[in-house]
Design an enzyme around this catalytic site. Structure first.
Site, PDB file in Angstrom:
ATOM      1  N   GLU A   2      -6.204   3.851  -6.414  1.00 37.50           N
ATOM      2  CA  GLU A   2      -7.723   4.017  -5.660  1.00 37.50           C
ATOM      3  C   GLU A   2      -8.107   5.355  -5.938  1.00 37.50           C
ATOM      4  OE1 GLU A   2     -10.011   3.637  -1.267  1.00 37.50           O
ATOM      5  OE2 GLU A   2      -8.072   4.830  -1.549  1.00 37.50           O
ATOM      6  N   ASP A  41       0.957  -1.134   0.142  1.00 39.16           N
ATOM      7  CA  ASP A  41       0.096   0.170  -0.060  1.00 39.16           C
ATOM      8  C   ASP A  41       0.972   1.278  -0.099  1.00 39.16           C
ATOM      9  OD1 ASP A  41      -2.764   0.735   0.151  1.00 39.16           O
ATOM     10  OD2 ASP A  41      -3.172  -0.809   1.561  1.00 39.16           O
ATOM     11  N   ASP A  99      -3.266   4.488  -2.335  1.00 40.71           N
ATOM     12  CA  ASP A  99      -4.235   4.979  -1.675  1.00 40.71           C
ATOM     13  C   ASP A  99      -4.713   6.400  -2.118  1.00 40.71           C
ATOM     14  OD1 ASP A  99      -6.067   4.615   0.944  1.00 40.71           O
ATOM     15  OD2 ASP A  99      -5.083   6.417   1.552  1.00 40.71           O
ATOM     16  N   HIS A 128     -10.841  -4.066   2.397  1.00 41.76           N
ATOM     17  CA  HIS A 128     -10.677  -3.717   3.834  1.00 41.76           C
ATOM     18  C   HIS A 128     -11.736  -2.338   4.086  1.00 41.76           C
ATOM     19  CE1 HIS A 128      -8.415  -0.938   2.063  1.00 41.76           C
ATOM     20  NE2 HIS A 128      -8.226  -0.049   2.768  1.00 41.76           N
TER      21      HIS A 128
END
Length: 583
Positions: free
Chosen positions: A265, A101, A207, A342
């Site tokens: 994302e 990530d 992210d 998640h």
């Protein structure tokens, strides 16, 4: 066209690991890196070939590691830097790849950069973050605008020491970096990106990738809830004026130097034409993006994001069809497909049926959807077991841990007041869509704590379903959800020209009960039939299917001729291959 050339990441199936909940190796009740290493052979046998590891970096853990205080160190309860090296090596030794990530829209408020930034207005790193003076309203201090944070309250946090506000799109402990500053970007590339790529990491899931560029005038958002000063500002959070410039630079300085994958994302960007520039090969920004349209279609809007709303299969199909356009060769891009991660509740509970009578069929039906679409699929840990949401009997205030849920419950009680009906409906929303559902420990066996840990107490309670749903039991059952995932993943590679690269052709778009689509590549085609209901549904073979349909796979034994049973999934192909039935 370059987009038609096979890439390793196009033919990958990604498996997402949430470290806290995957496997505890030392009995402290929290998952860790050695625990992940201990399950690499299980993951290899599943048939996935890329592991996405959620944040393991040093962090005070206000947002489960998405608040990073040191990009090059490890959160001590998860392990050491040597453990990370061993993980990378262990994955590569098994012929798989690993991505991490990348969280660089913001840091932790404990990061050394922010500590220096807030030390004084004269700090050399003052403009590494976004600081603004107070606005005076009726003689009182007020934030620069009325935007609501993603986790509640204002996006601006007052700093007593320097007498200014700093910006945080998420929690106050997650101050946003100032990407307008080239020194910030240079530091991010060196410390958070290339440092790990040089260690052999095969890429990143990035992210909030479209939040780096801010709308620097920070206009007030429209007032949609007069009862609070903080208004939803989704349209201002994303896709700022310099975003594509920043992403091209990051590709040039980082990803373009290695044979790696970049997966962004990308919230608040539902339009196909707005997504395409991110993933178009010629633009050299990202390889693919994770969109939110399907994952959020049963969520409410505004303040009460977990408020449950009904969803339609027609919308489900429309979103799917739109996303599949990214993989059309002339569009020069690529796409991802996912149902869980998640940030989402369990898909069987949301989109199928977690009643024990239907759970296994429903989980297999959703797996068929996930693994027959073009693009790169992402499986979230436990999805391959058919794990379900936490039961309604669990107390939302006591058993739910996520700060997003905690904020939601505060807002729900404020807005509901004495309206018990609204409060009950709001709690039902959390029971359906809260992020907490995907974060319960993985159910490895039917022993105490589901084989996740030997600790008496785990960081989050193990789901009550572990006696019936666990990997050890499913390993022994040829008809289990786990066995079905393994078969589908094998077929996905065997028929990759159809299921990975084939063109998507939707049929019966107005049907509210079933999904029918053809995957086509030249003269080869596959027909996928999915029943999303607990009732029998009739079907017909579309006239555009070429050749004689032969059943390749069904999630239920003894397939009927023209009727899909509850939550049944079937795949037909037009070439002579063996029939895999009822597994």
């Amino acid at each position: 066209m370059e987009s038609t050339v096979p890439k390793w990441w196009k033919e990958a199936t990604i498996y997402q690991i949430y470290p806290a909940s995957f496997k505890d190796s030392n009995g402290d009740g929290l998952g860790d890196i050695p625990g992940i290493i201990s399950k690499l052979d299980y993951l290899k046998a599943l048939g996935v070939n890329v592991l996405w590891i959620c944040p393991f970096y040093k962090s005070p853990q206000y947002d489960m590691g998405y608040d990073i205080s040191d990009y090059q160190d490890v959160h001590a309860p998860y392990g050491t830097k040597a453990d990370i090296d061993a993980l990378i090596s262990g994955v590569h030794e098994r012929g798989m790849k690993v991505i991490f990530d990348l969280v660089v829209n913001h840091t932790s408020h404990e990061h050394a950069w922010f500590q220096e930034s807030r030390s004084s207005k004269q700090s050399p790193k003052r403009d590494w973050y976004i600081w603004k003076p107070a606005k005076m309203v009726d003689g009182k201090r007020a934030p620069p605008n009325n935007w609501r944070s993603n986790f509640g309250g204002s996006v601006w946090q007052w700093d007593e020491h320097t007498q200014e506000y700093y910006l945080h799109y998420f929690a106050p402990q997650q101050p946003d970096l100032n990407w307008e500053n080239p020194e910030v970007r240079k530091a991010v590339y060196a410390t958070a990106v290339n440092y790990w790529l040089d260690k052999g990491v095969n890429g990143f899931r990035i992210d909030t990738v479209n939040m780096y560029s801010k709308w620097l005038d920070f206009p007030d958002a429209d007032i949609v809830d007069p009862s609070t000063p903080w208004q939803p500002a989704d349209k201002f959070y994303s896709n700022g004026p310099r975003l594509h410039e920043f992403l091209k630079e990051m590709h040039r300085e980082c990803f373009g130097r290695y044979d790696v994958v970049s997966i962004g994302e990308c919230p608040n960007t539902p339009n196909f034409h707005d997504v395409l520039p991110f993933v178009s090969t010629k633009e050299k920004e990202l390889d693919m993006v994770i969109q939110f349209d399907l994952a959020s279609m049963d969520h409410g809007g505004g303040e009460l994001r977990l408020w449950h709303r009904d969803w339609s299969l027609r919308l489900f199909k429309a979103i799917t069809e739109d996303a599949q356009k990214l993989a059309i060769p002339e569009h020069d891009g690529w796409c991802t497909t996912y149902l869980e991660n998640h940030d989402q509740a369990r898909s069987v509970s949301r989109f199928a049926n977690d009643d024990p009578k239907y759970r296994v069929a429903g989980a297999k039906m959703l797996a068929t959807y996930l693994l027959t679409l073009s693009g790169t699929p992402i499986i979230f840990q436990g999805e391959e077991l058919g794990m379900v949401n936490m039961p309604p009997s669990w107390d939302v205030d006591k058993e739910y841990k996520d700060l997003n849920t905690i904020d939601y419950m505060v807002e729900l009680r404020r807005m509901a007041g004495s309206d018990k009906g609204m409060l009950e409906k709001g709690i039902y929303g959390a029971q359906r869509t809260a992020r907490d559902h995907g974060r319960t420990p993985i159910q490895w066996d039917d022993s105490s704590q589901a084989g996740f840990s030997t600790a008496k107490d785990t960081w989050m309670r193990v789901n009550d379903s572990y006696k019936e749903i666990n990997a050890a039991t499913e390993e022994k059952d040829a008809n289990s959800v786990l066995a079905f995932y393994r078969q589908l993943l094998t077929l996905r590679q065997e028929y990759k020209e159809l299921f990975i690269y084939g063109m998507f052709e939707l049929h019966e778009s107005e049907d509210d009960n079933t999904i029918t689509y053809i995957k086509r590549n030249g003269d080869q085609n596959a027909l996928v039939l999915l029943n999303f209901t607990n009732q029998d549904q009739s079907f017909v073979i579309p006239s555009t299917f070429k050749g004689q349909p032969e059943l390749l796979l069904s999630n239920l034994p003894k397939a009927g001729k023209h009727v899909l049973r509850p939550y049944e999934a079937r795949i037909y192909v037009n070439k002579g291959k063996r029939v895999v039935n009822g597994a």
